[in-house]
Design a protein around this motif. Structure first.
Motif, PDB file in Angstrom:
ATOM      1  N   ARG A 237     -12.637  14.605  13.991  1.00 25.54           N
ATOM      2  CA  ARG A 237     -12.722  13.354  13.229  1.00 25.54           C
ATOM      3  C   ARG A 237     -13.909  12.520  13.699  1.00 25.54           C
ATOM      4  NH1 ARG A 237      -7.553   9.903  12.919  1.00 25.54           N
ATOM      5  NH2 ARG A 237      -8.845   8.868  11.354  1.00 25.54           N
ATOM      6  N   ALA A 238     -14.089  12.440  15.011  1.00 24.53           N
ATOM      7  CA  ALA A 238     -15.239  11.706  15.533  1.00 24.53           C
ATOM      8  C   ALA A 238     -16.544  12.343  15.072  1.00 24.53           C
ATOM      9  CB  ALA A 238     -15.167  11.650  17.061  1.00 24.53           C
ATOM     10  N   ARG A 239     -16.566  13.665  15.077  1.00 21.67           N
ATOM     11  CA  ARG A 239     -17.775  14.364  14.642  1.00 21.67           C
ATOM     12  C   ARG A 239     -18.049  14.093  13.158  1.00 21.67           C
ATOM     13  NH1 ARG A 239     -19.101  20.392  16.908  1.00 21.67           N
ATOM     14  NH2 ARG A 239     -21.366  20.116  16.912  1.00 21.67           N
ATOM     15  N   GLY A 240     -17.014  14.049  12.367  1.00 22.65           N
ATOM     16  CA  GLY A 240     -17.205  13.719  10.959  1.00 22.65           C
ATOM     17  C   GLY A 240     -17.822  12.343  10.773  1.00 22.65           C
ATOM     18  N   GLN A 241     -17.362  11.377  11.564  1.00 28.39           N
ATOM     19  CA  GLN A 241     -17.936  10.033  11.469  1.00 28.39           C
ATOM     20  C   GLN A 241     -19.409  10.035  11.859  1.00 28.39           C
ATOM     21  OE1 GLN A 241     -16.878   7.235  10.338  1.00 28.39           O
ATOM     22  NE2 GLN A 241     -14.725   7.678   9.970  1.00 28.39           N
ATOM     23  N   VAL A 242     -19.744  10.777  12.887  1.00 27.48           N
ATOM     24  CA  VAL A 242     -21.148  10.861  13.302  1.00 27.48           C
ATOM     25  C   VAL A 242     -21.999  11.450  12.184  1.00 27.48           C
ATOM     26  CG1 VAL A 242     -22.760  11.999  14.878  1.00 27.48           C
ATOM     27  CG2 VAL A 242     -20.662  10.972  15.767  1.00 27.48           C
ATOM     28  N   TYR A 243     -21.533  12.536  11.585  1.00 31.57           N
ATOM     29  CA  TYR A 243     -22.304  13.181  10.524  1.00 31.57           C
ATOM     30  C   TYR A 243     -22.462  12.262   9.314  1.00 31.57           C
ATOM     31  CZ  TYR A 243     -22.132  17.687  12.950  1.00 31.57           C
ATOM     32  OH  TYR A 243     -22.292  18.705  13.861  1.00 31.57           O
ATOM     33  N   LEU A 244     -21.428  11.505   8.974  1.00 33.52           N
ATOM     34  CA  LEU A 244     -21.564  10.558   7.868  1.00 33.52           C
ATOM     35  C   LEU A 244     -22.615   9.504   8.207  1.00 33.52           C
ATOM     36  CD1 LEU A 244     -17.892   9.959   6.640  1.00 33.52           C
ATOM     37  CD2 LEU A 244     -19.759  11.008   5.355  1.00 33.52           C
ATOM     38  N   GLY A 245     -22.573   9.004   9.426  1.00 26.32           N
ATOM     39  CA  GLY A 245     -23.550   8.006   9.832  1.00 26.32           C
ATOM     40  C   GLY A 245     -24.970   8.537   9.837  1.00 26.32           C
ATOM     41  N   LEU A 246     -25.111   9.832  10.129  1.00 29.47           N
ATOM     42  CA  LEU A 246     -26.436  10.451  10.147  1.00 29.47           C
ATOM     43  C   LEU A 246     -26.892  10.897   8.752  1.00 29.47           C
ATOM     44  CD1 LEU A 246     -26.078  12.653  13.366  1.00 29.47           C
ATOM     45  CD2 LEU A 246     -27.585  10.666  13.073  1.00 29.47           C
ATOM     46  N   GLY A 247     -26.075  10.656   7.736  1.00 29.82           N
ATOM     47  CA  GLY A 247     -26.449  11.064   6.393  1.00 29.82           C
ATOM     48  C   GLY A 247     -26.314  12.547   6.153  1.00 29.82           C
ATOM     49  N   ARG A 248     -25.345  13.186   6.810  1.00 27.47           N
ATOM     50  CA  ARG A 248     -25.105  14.623   6.648  1.00 27.47           C
ATOM     51  C   ARG A 248     -23.674  14.830   6.150  1.00 27.47           C
ATOM     52  NH1 ARG A 248     -26.657  16.933  12.406  1.00 27.47           N
ATOM     53  NH2 ARG A 248     -25.978  18.883  11.410  1.00 27.47           N
ATOM     54  N   PRO A 249     -23.398  14.429   4.910  1.00 23.83           N
ATOM     55  CA  PRO A 249     -22.016  14.452   4.414  1.00 23.83           C
ATOM     56  C   PRO A 249     -21.412  15.851   4.322  1.00 23.83           C
ATOM     57  CG  PRO A 249     -23.536  13.944   2.636  1.00 23.83           C
ATOM     58  CD  PRO A 249     -24.324  13.869   3.900  1.00 23.83           C
ATOM     59  N   SER A 250     -22.210  16.872   4.027  1.00 21.97           N
ATOM     60  CA  SER A 250     -21.660  18.231   3.955  1.00 21.97           C
ATOM     61  C   SER A 250     -21.127  18.668   5.315  1.00 21.97           C
ATOM     62  CB  SER A 250     -22.719  19.218   3.462  1.00 21.97           C
ATOM     63  OG  SER A 250     -23.083  18.941   2.123  1.00 21.97           O
ATOM     64  N   ALA A 251     -21.867  18.330   6.381  1.00 20.39           N
ATOM     65  CA  ALA A 251     -21.388  18.636   7.726  1.00 20.39           C
ATOM     66  C   ALA A 251     -20.143  17.825   8.052  1.00 20.39           C
ATOM     67  CB  ALA A 251     -22.488  18.351   8.750  1.00 20.39           C
ATOM     68  N   ALA A 252     -20.079  16.590   7.545  1.00 15.60           N
ATOM     69  CA  ALA A 252     -18.885  15.763   7.760  1.00 15.60           C
ATOM     70  C   ALA A 252     -17.674  16.389   7.075  1.00 15.60           C
ATOM     71  CB  ALA A 252     -19.126  14.355   7.235  1.00 15.60           C
ATOM     72  N   VAL A 253     -17.855  16.907   5.860  1.00 13.68           N
ATOM     73  CA  VAL A 253     -16.764  17.580   5.160  1.00 13.68           C
ATOM     74  C   VAL A 253     -16.243  18.741   5.994  1.00 13.68           C
ATOM     75  CG1 VAL A 253     -16.181  19.022   3.160  1.00 13.68           C
ATOM     76  CG2 VAL A 253     -17.420  16.876   2.830  1.00 13.68           C
ATOM     77  N   ASP A 254     -17.146  19.549   6.532  1.00 17.31           N
ATOM     78  CA  ASP A 254     -16.725  20.687   7.361  1.00 17.31           C
ATOM     79  C   ASP A 254     -15.935  20.209   8.578  1.00 17.31           C
ATOM     80  OD1 ASP A 254     -17.950  22.436   5.634  1.00 17.31           O
ATOM     81  OD2 ASP A 254     -19.802  22.599   6.829  1.00 17.31           O
ATOM     82  N   ALA A 255     -16.401  19.126   9.206  1.00 17.03           N
ATOM     83  CA  ALA A 255     -15.713  18.606  10.395  1.00 17.03           C
ATOM     84  C   ALA A 255     -14.312  18.120  10.042  1.00 17.03           C
ATOM     85  CB  ALA A 255     -16.532  17.469  11.014  1.00 17.03           C
ATOM     86  N   TYR A 256     -14.195  17.410   8.936  1.00 12.05           N
ATOM     87  CA  TYR A 256     -12.873  16.905   8.547  1.00 12.05           C
ATOM     88  C   TYR A 256     -11.942  18.028   8.096  1.00 12.05           C
ATOM     89  CZ  TYR A 256     -14.603  12.125   8.876  1.00 12.05           C
ATOM     90  OH  TYR A 256     -15.121  10.933   9.329  1.00 12.05           O
ATOM     91  N   ARG A 257     -12.491  19.079   7.529  1.00  8.27           N
ATOM     92  CA  ARG A 257     -11.639  20.228   7.181  1.00  8.27           C
ATOM     93  C   ARG A 257     -11.091  20.869   8.459  1.00  8.27           C
ATOM     94  NH1 ARG A 257     -11.803  20.941   1.787  1.00  8.27           N
ATOM     95  NH2 ARG A 257     -13.793  20.775   0.647  1.00  8.27           N
ATOM     96  N   HIS A 258     -11.918  20.949   9.493  1.00  5.64           N
ATOM     97  CA  HIS A 258     -11.430  21.437  10.785  1.00  5.64           C
ATOM     98  C   HIS A 258     -10.275  20.561  11.269  1.00  5.64           C
ATOM     99  CE1 HIS A 258     -13.958  24.726  12.246  1.00  5.64           C
ATOM    100  NE2 HIS A 258     -15.017  24.126  11.722  1.00  5.64           N
ATOM    101  N   ALA A 259     -10.473  19.246  11.207  1.00  4.79           N
ATOM    102  CA  ALA A 259      -9.435  18.324  11.672  1.00  4.79           C
ATOM    103  C   ALA A 259      -8.148  18.475  10.872  1.00  4.79           C
ATOM    104  CB  ALA A 259      -9.948  16.889  11.582  1.00  4.79           C
TER     105      ALA A 259
END
Length: 294
Positions: free
Chosen positions: A153-175
């Motif tokens: 979840r923390a990683r997803g927030q970081v990726y959203l903040g960095l403008g990498r929403p696809s990576a955030a989706v992957d992180a949240y799917r893991h969570a």
């Protein structure tokens, strides 16, 4: 934790933002009991620590704060580290990242190396706009935290903040695989999906959440955003006050605008202005911006 507006990629949504507990926003009802009721939670030092942890994990921030305030400042080292971790998470949840980082730095025992502490540190970094540092910090602990939803979840927030929403989706799917019954993770995933223009899947997630908890304002706002991206307009519910109804219309207008539905966005911004109880310069500017595109 609390809810934070995400403004990357030209949109605004409410996403969970924190470590151990799910986030909250001032517009979302806190179901914590009054602090006086926590006085009934008498017991041993360790029992109070467990009760405070449980309250924090359940998003009951008022209750968690009251329980932590009942605890003495000194005890055995392991328990003290647990208390400091909980207090640091509460500081992150209430938007005090600098104090949280100072407290996290004092963790010397096992609690200082837990994935919750690692996630709390990363989220404090996000709140102070140190996104690159947060990403490096999380990447360094991926091996030991790969099975912890709080890490993803923390990683997803970081990726959203960095403008990498696809990576955030992957992180949240893991969570979500690790914590499939978590409302907060499903909401986070929906926000990330919207950032990738995956409005239909996001609406499916949010619609299910809202059926389970119809008075969750953060979920209603995010669902309005997703629906408007698909051309659907919100419908007012009987219990909603003018101010919140106006917020829903504004969120829907922003969703429509993101999807290029300029005419719909203008109409929704206009209606939001009519319903807003008091002057809102930001909302007027949004309406002006979109009406100028016509």
């Amino acid at each position: 934790m609390r809810f934070h507006a995400l403004t990357s990629a030209g949109f605004l949504l409410i996403a969970a933002f924190g470590s151990g507990a799910a986030a909250r926003d001032s517009s979302v009802e806190d179901r914590s009991p009054a602090p006086a009721s926590t006085a009934q939670a008498s017991g041993t030092h360790a029992e109070l620590v467990r009760a405070a942890d449980h309250a924090l994990q359940g998003n009951r921030l008022i209750e968690a704060r009251a329980l932590l305030d009942m605890l003495p400042q000194q005890g055995n080292d392991d328990v003290d580290d647990h208390i400091r971790l909980l207090r640091a998470e509460l500081l992150v949840a209430t938007g005090r990242p600098l104090e949280a980082r100072q407290l996290l730095a004092t963790l010397a025992g096992p609690e200082g190396r837990t994935c919750r502490a690692i996630a709390a540190r990363a989220l404090a970094d996000i709140q102070t706009s140190q996104l690159d540092e947060a990403e490096v910090h999380l990447r360094a602990h991926e091996v030991i935290c790969t099975s912890e939803p709080v890490f993803w979840r923390a990683r997803g927030q970081v990726y959203l903040g960095l403008g990498r929403p696809s990576a955030a989706v992957d992180a949240y799917r893991h969570a979500l695989v690790l914590q499939h019954d978590s409302d907060a993770v499903r909401n986070d995933l929906a926000v990330a999906l919207i950032a990738t223009d995956g409005a239909a899947e996001a609406a499916g997630l949010l619609g299910g959440l809202l059926r389970e908890q119809p008075r969750r304002q953060d979920i209603a706002i995010n669902l309005d955003f997703a629906h408007a991206m698909m051309g659907r307009i919100p419908v007012r519910r009987p219990w909603e006050r003018d101010a919140f109804w106006s917020q829903r219309l504004q969120a829907a207008a922003m969703g429509a605008r993101r999807a290029g539905r300029t005419g719909l966005a203008e109409a929704l911004f206009s209606q939001a202005l009519i319903e807003r109880p008091r002057h809102d310069a930001g909302l007027w500017q949004q309406y002006s911006d979109v009406s100028g595109q016509q």
